[in-house]
Design a protein around this motif. Structure first.
Motif, PDB file in Angstrom:
ATOM      1  N   VAL A  20      48.666 101.106 -21.855  1.00  0.00           N
ATOM      2  CA  VAL A  20      48.241 100.338 -23.026  1.00  0.00           C
ATOM      3  C   VAL A  20      46.923 100.937 -23.494  1.00  0.00           C
ATOM      4  CG1 VAL A  20      47.724  98.058 -23.954  1.00  0.00           C
ATOM      5  CG2 VAL A  20      49.360  98.298 -22.071  1.00  0.00           C
ATOM      6  N   THR A  21      46.913 101.490 -24.689  1.00  0.00           N
ATOM      7  CA  THR A  21      45.740 102.221 -25.183  1.00  0.00           C
ATOM      8  C   THR A  21      44.742 101.334 -25.919  1.00  0.00           C
ATOM      9  OG1 THR A  21      47.086 102.851 -27.088  1.00  0.00           O
ATOM     10  CG2 THR A  21      46.852 104.466 -25.322  1.00  0.00           C
ATOM     11  N   ALA A  22      45.199 100.198 -26.433  1.00  0.00           N
ATOM     12  CA  ALA A  22      44.294  99.305 -27.152  1.00  0.00           C
ATOM     13  C   ALA A  22      44.819  97.871 -27.067  1.00  0.00           C
ATOM     14  CB  ALA A  22      44.149  99.720 -28.613  1.00  0.00           C
ATOM     15  N   ALA A  23      43.900  96.929 -26.931  1.00  0.00           N
ATOM     16  CA  ALA A  23      44.229  95.506 -26.940  1.00  0.00           C
ATOM     17  C   ALA A  23      43.105  94.772 -27.652  1.00  0.00           C
ATOM     18  CB  ALA A  23      44.397  94.972 -25.516  1.00  0.00           C
ATOM     19  N   LEU A  24      43.466  93.946 -28.628  1.00  0.00           N
ATOM     20  CA  LEU A  24      42.485  93.231 -29.442  1.00  0.00           C
ATOM     21  C   LEU A  24      42.829  91.753 -29.490  1.00  0.00           C
ATOM     22  CD1 LEU A  24      42.351  95.767 -32.420  1.00  0.00           C
ATOM     23  CD2 LEU A  24      40.711  95.580 -30.546  1.00  0.00           C
ATOM     24  N   LEU A  25      41.829  90.909 -29.278  1.00  0.00           N
ATOM     25  CA  LEU A  25      42.006  89.465 -29.387  1.00  0.00           C
ATOM     26  C   LEU A  25      42.032  89.069 -30.856  1.00  0.00           C
ATOM     27  CD1 LEU A  25      39.447  88.620 -26.615  1.00  0.00           C
ATOM     28  CD2 LEU A  25      41.850  87.950 -26.491  1.00  0.00           C
TER      29      LEU A  25
ATOM     30  N   VAL B 290      46.987  88.107 -28.892  1.00  0.00           N
ATOM     31  CA  VAL B 290      46.505  89.445 -28.569  1.00  0.00           C
ATOM     32  C   VAL B 290      47.412  90.460 -29.260  1.00  0.00           C
ATOM     33  CG1 VAL B 290      45.986  91.103 -26.736  1.00  0.00           C
ATOM     34  CG2 VAL B 290      45.704  88.657 -26.308  1.00  0.00           C
ATOM     35  N   ILE B 291      46.820  91.514 -29.824  1.00  0.00           N
ATOM     36  CA  ILE B 291      47.574  92.625 -30.392  1.00  0.00           C
ATOM     37  C   ILE B 291      47.398  93.815 -29.468  1.00  0.00           C
ATOM     38  CG2 ILE B 291      47.960  94.074 -32.418  1.00  0.00           C
ATOM     39  CD1 ILE B 291      46.424  91.972 -34.057  1.00  0.00           C
ATOM     40  N   THR B 292      48.500  94.461 -29.076  1.00  0.00           N
ATOM     41  CA  THR B 292      48.424  95.596 -28.166  1.00  0.00           C
ATOM     42  C   THR B 292      49.150  96.804 -28.752  1.00  0.00           C
ATOM     43  OG1 THR B 292      50.411  94.877 -26.966  1.00  0.00           O
ATOM     44  CG2 THR B 292      48.270  94.146 -26.108  1.00  0.00           C
TER      45      THR B 292
ATOM     46  N   ARG C  91      52.627  95.421 -30.288  1.00  0.00           N
ATOM     47  CA  ARG C  91      53.137  94.071 -30.042  1.00  0.00           C
ATOM     48  C   ARG C  91      52.056  93.036 -30.347  1.00  0.00           C
ATOM     49  NH1 ARG C  91      56.728  94.963 -24.458  1.00  0.00           N
ATOM     50  NH2 ARG C  91      56.967  97.227 -24.706  1.00  0.00           N
ATOM     51  N   VAL C  92      52.492  91.900 -30.861  1.00  0.00           N
ATOM     52  CA  VAL C  92      51.612  90.751 -31.058  1.00  0.00           C
ATOM     53  C   VAL C  92      52.074  89.672 -30.096  1.00  0.00           C
ATOM     54  CG1 VAL C  92      50.760  89.009 -32.659  1.00  0.00           C
ATOM     55  CG2 VAL C  92      51.195  91.336 -33.478  1.00  0.00           C
ATOM     56  N   TRP C  93      51.165  89.268 -29.213  1.00  0.00           N
ATOM     57  CA  TRP C  93      51.464  88.268 -28.191  1.00  0.00           C
ATOM     58  C   TRP C  93      50.798  86.949 -28.564  1.00  0.00           C
ATOM     59  CZ3 TRP C  93      54.135  90.309 -23.816  1.00  0.00           C
ATOM     60  CH2 TRP C  93      54.160  91.704 -23.723  1.00  0.00           C
ATOM     61  N   LEU C  94      51.565  85.863 -28.592  1.00  0.00           N
ATOM     62  CA  LEU C  94      51.018  84.533 -28.871  1.00  0.00           C
ATOM     63  C   LEU C  94      51.193  83.642 -27.655  1.00  0.00           C
ATOM     64  CD1 LEU C  94      52.283  83.879 -32.524  1.00  0.00           C
ATOM     65  CD2 LEU C  94      50.067  84.794 -31.787  1.00  0.00           C
ATOM     66  N   LYS C  95      50.194  82.808 -27.427  1.00  0.00           N
ATOM     67  CA  LYS C  95      50.249  81.887 -26.290  1.00  0.00           C
ATOM     68  C   LYS C  95      51.132  80.689 -26.628  1.00  0.00           C
ATOM     69  CE  LYS C  95      47.140  79.699 -22.941  1.00  0.00           C
ATOM     70  NZ  LYS C  95      45.718  79.412 -22.634  1.00  0.00           N
ATOM     71  N   ARG C  96      52.120  80.456 -25.811  1.00  0.00           N
ATOM     72  CA  ARG C  96      53.054  79.349 -26.026  1.00  0.00           C
ATOM     73  C   ARG C  96      52.545  78.079 -25.344  1.00  0.00           C
ATOM     74  NH1 ARG C  96      55.114  81.834 -30.261  1.00  0.00           N
ATOM     75  NH2 ARG C  96      56.299  83.720 -29.738  1.00  0.00           N
TER      76      ARG C  96
END
Length: 407
Positions: free
Chosen positions: A27-32, A39-41, A49-54
């Protein structure tokens, strides 16, 4: 998928809140995402990918987009919800994310580089996307037209980038260990100065526009603080680990650094620190006058031989006999024991050895880190394909809640 780790207990170290797994390569970059549990990775596995907390407390990907080439860098502008992704093939791609972060639309491709993109910054005011790459250049392109506005070439790979939005100054670090300060114009640029101090390639930069301080981390296990605003060439050295990412917290005067071995350091910059001295040149020990091995004439005359070392506190060239002691000296940035001459060792008091930094274990390889300063959160990622979200308020102070988010 990701597991919820902790609820936020109070401690004196970073608290791991969540761990996100799912990428198939580094994973080269991760941004809150500001004001969101998201989080965007970007990854070498060619996905963004865009990760959302469920509601379950776990992070799940709401957006999964495959790129044509491995992702090497990323920038996100929250107000306009624009994502810029740099790739291994040299292209930068722009996307727009929907308000609910469940859809991402492709906008355009920028042919910014001929080789791997190493860093990206977007300026909404200028409508520029600025990037550095392994084709040894920094480029800036117009986001309205998609046209190239300018390029500047260096003698080695351009590895990292920072930008002052008010003055349009760009700071570019490269693999030779040099930092170049450029003034970017619409179709040209001018070199203002070059900063030389590192003995290894520059891995990361951080610019604080309020205090006008530039921080650089390099492969020589050091961080240098350059007082750009002071205009006196003042520099401070911090030595401790192989830094990969930096963030300066202007409100609390703390510097957070992360390293490839998983180390997380928090440096107290709200103290009066001393500049490390320049190393002095001499053909013989400046304490006992024993000649160093290349000083043939004096060696023959005195029938003695020594190897040159340097005292980290006074900078004098000394032989091994006159620098047999080791000591930490945090006020000069030496948190761990380094060589000092015997007279400097005797001058260092016990209170002078009091640490001005805290070191913590991230327990994974960290190649990139970013912080949401307003919430005291940090996200780290690296070659182990894991993304970790940390609560940093136990370490950096709860007053961050009234801070500001950078850029």
């Amino acid at each position: 998928m990701a597991a919820e780790i902790h609820s936020r207990p109070q401690s004196s170290r970073p608290v791991l809140l969540s761990k996100i797994e799912g990428h198939q390569d580094a994973v080269t970059a991760a941004l809150l995402i500001p004001k969101e549990d998201g989080v965007i990775t970007a990854s070498e596995d060619r996905t963004i990918r865009v990760w959302l907390k469920r509601d379950s407390g776990q992070y799940w990907p709401s957006i999964y987009h495959t790129m044509a080439s491995p992702c090497s860098a990323m920038a996100y502008h929250h107000d306009s919800r624009r994502i810029f992704v740099g790739q291994d093939n040299g292209a930068v791609m722009e996307f727009h994310v929907s308000e609910d972060f469940n859809k991402m639309n492709f906008i355009k491709t920028y042919p910014a580089h001929q080789n791997r993109v190493s860093a990206i910054i977007f300026s909404l005011t200028a409508e520029w996307v600025i990037s550095t790459g392994h084709d040894k250049c920094v480029s800036w392109m117009c986001t309205r037209s998609g046209n190239m506005l300018g390029r500047h070439f260096f003698t080695s790979w351009a590895s990292c980038l920072q930008y002052d939005f008010d003055t349009q100054y760009a700071f570019v670090g490269d693999y030779s260990g040099q930092i170049t300060l450029l003034k970017l114009e619409q179709n040209t640029c001018s070199v203002i100065t070059t900063l030389k101090g590192h003995e290894g390639s520059i891995a990361c930069l951080w610019w604080d526009p309020i205090q006008r301080l530039l921080f650089s981390g390099a492969s020589d296990n050091s961080i240098i603080m350059w007082d750009i605003g002071g205009r006196k060439g003042r520099t401070l050295l911090l030595q401790g680990h192989q830094v990969q990412s930096l963030c300066y917290l202007q409100l609390t005067r703390q510097l957070v650094s992360c390293s490839s071995d998983g180390g997380i350091a928090v440096w107290n910059m709200d103290v009066s620190r001393e500049e490390a001295p320049q190393w002095l040149e001499s053909d013989s020990c400046q304490k006992c006058e024993q000649p160093f091995f290349w000083n043939i004439k004096q060696m023959w005359d005195t029938k003695t031989l020594g190897l040159r070392q340097h005292c980290r506190k006074c900078g004098q060239a000394v032989c091994g006999k006159c620098s047999s002691k080791r000591s930490s000296y945090p006020v000069m940035g030496f948190e761990f024991q380094v060589r000092v001459c015997d007279s400097c060792y005797d001058s260092i008091k016990d209170e002078d050895r009091t640490s001005l930094a805290t070191f913590h274990e991230g327990k994974h390889n960290i190649s990139h880190m970013s912080m949401d300063v307003a919430r005291g959160l940090m996200v780290t990622c690296g070659t182990d394909r894991v993304v970790k979200i940390w609560d940093m308020t136990p370490v950096v102070g709860c007053s961050l809640a009234t801070g500001f988010s950078p850029h």
